[in-house]
Design an enzyme around this catalytic site. Structure first.
Site, short mmCIF file in Angstrom:
data_model
loop_
_atom_site.label_atom_id
_atom_site.label_comp_id
_atom_site.label_asym_id
_atom_site.label_seq_id
_atom_site.Cartn_x
_atom_site.Cartn_y
_atom_site.Cartn_z
CD GLN A 12 2.32 -0.81 -1.30
OE1 GLN A 12 2.38 0.00 -0.37
NE2 GLN A 12 1.31 -0.85 -2.14
CG ASP A 19 -0.98 -0.27 5.53
OD1 ASP A 19 -1.65 0.62 4.99
OD2 ASP A 19 -0.01 -0.84 4.99
CE LYS A 32 0.78 3.62 0.08
NZ LYS A 32 0.71 2.17 0.33
N1 GUN Z 1 -1.52 -2.43 -1.50
C1 GUN Z 1 -2.64 -1.82 -2.01
N2 GUN Z 1 -3.16 -0.96 -1.11
C2 GUN Z 1 -2.38 -1.02 -0.02
C3 GUN Z 1 -2.41 -0.35 1.23
O1 GUN Z 1 -3.29 0.47 1.55
N3 GUN Z 1 -1.41 -0.68 2.10
C4 GUN Z 1 -0.44 -1.59 1.79
N4 GUN Z 1 0.48 -1.87 2.71
N5 GUN Z 1 -0.39 -2.23 0.64
C5 GUN Z 1 -1.34 -1.93 -0.26
#
Ligand code: GUN
Length: 307
Positions: free
Chosen positions: A97, A120, A53
């Protein structure tokens, strides 16, 4: 003939558009969108995801930084850091995350984000707005990245979202990250939505009825070819590591891809389907969050009606 939906190519087009708009914004205002990604602990898959990311965000001109904190960080310390990032005008997007270590209350942490910086789309205010949605999301609504990526892939497969109207859509999985927001998006576009999960009876029968199937169960090749309706459109969110014959590992989805090809109308591959779209949608959400904050520098109190 089954169409293989190329998520990598679609994501590359979205990333190119975001890069152009970030350049424009910077040229007009001098402002660079800022993203902070918080990772607690050193879970290898999470570390790989946040690095991907960060790199993708930097490539489109976003000022992205991963902040790593020890797994044993106290919740109060994490909340204090989020308060600082909420108040920092150079930061427009914050991503924590998941999953978080067990001693931390995930809902409390997500609720502590400024909802305008919640790239998110997991803050209860954004999740609630999505649950109430009808039609396409407003420009300032931050929608979770994976479901949004899936919707863009469906739009590509169907030649527009109008075709979702009345269709039988099955979402396999009820997570707050994928399954629930995906169901809300499909419903907002007038699909007839079923959510199946680990307690669902006759999962194969539910799958066979689906014209649209979004598989987000997290179980390698759970969905067999003969569970799929001919002419279904299949979006496979699963990323599962399984041993390969050469002693290494390979990635497979939640759908037995080889069995589905030749049977369904369209399917996303794993890898190269939903994964790249998730990352591209995060970049787009960061740009949208930045624009919305520039247009409205202060947070609207929940007691004030939106103007
Ligand atoms: N863990 C797995 N997928 C995601 C996501 O799309 N965002 C976040 N913050 N954590 C994750």
């Amino acid at each position: 003939m089954t169409r293989i939906l190329d998520g990598k190519a679609l994501a590359a087009r979205l990333r190119a558009r975001v890069a152009e708009e970030v350049r424009d914004l910077r040229a007009r205002t001098g402002i660079v969108p800022g993203l902070r990604v918080l990772l607690l602990g050193d879970h290898p898959a999470s570390l790989a995801y946040v690095r991907t990311k960060e790199k993708a965000a930097r490539e489109v001109g976003i000022d992205a930084r991963v902040e790593r904190l020890p797994a044993e960080t106290e919740e109060a310390r994490l909340l204090a850091r989020l308060a600082e990032l909420n108040a920092d005008p150079a930061v427009h997007g914050i991503l924590v995350q998941l999953p978080l270590p067990r001693h931390i209350d995930t809902v409390r942490v997500l609720s502590a984000l400024d909802p305008r910086k919640d790239v998110d789309g997991f803050h209860p205010l954004n999740a609630g707005r999505l649950a109430q949605l009808s039609g396409a999301p407003a420009e300032d609504l931050l929608v979770p990245c994976t479901p949004r990526g899936c919707l863009l892939l469906l739009e590509e497969a169907l030649g527009g979202l109008a075709d979702l109207r009345g269709k039988r859509a099955l979402v396999l999985g009820r997570s707050t990250i994928v399954g629930r927001p995906m169901a809300a998006l499909l419903l907002a576009h007038d699909a007839t939505v079923t959510i199946a999960h680990s307690r669902t009876r006759d999962l194969a029968g539910e799958c066979r009825r689906a014209e649209i199937l979004v598989a987000a169960a997290g179980r390698a090749e759970l969905v067999r070819g003969d569970w799929l309706a001919e002419q279904a459109v299949v979006i496979d969110v699963g990323i599962n590591r399984v041993p390969s014959p050469d002693g290494g590992h390979r990635l497979v989805g939640d759908v037995a891809f080889a069995e589905a090809v030749g049977r369904v109308a369209a399917i996303t591959p794993v890898p190269g389907g939903v994964g790249p779209m998730t990352v591209a949608c995060l970049l787009d959400n960061t740009l949208r969050a930045c624009r919305a904050q520039l247009a409205r520098p202060t947070l609207t109190r929940s007691s004030e009606p939106p103007s």
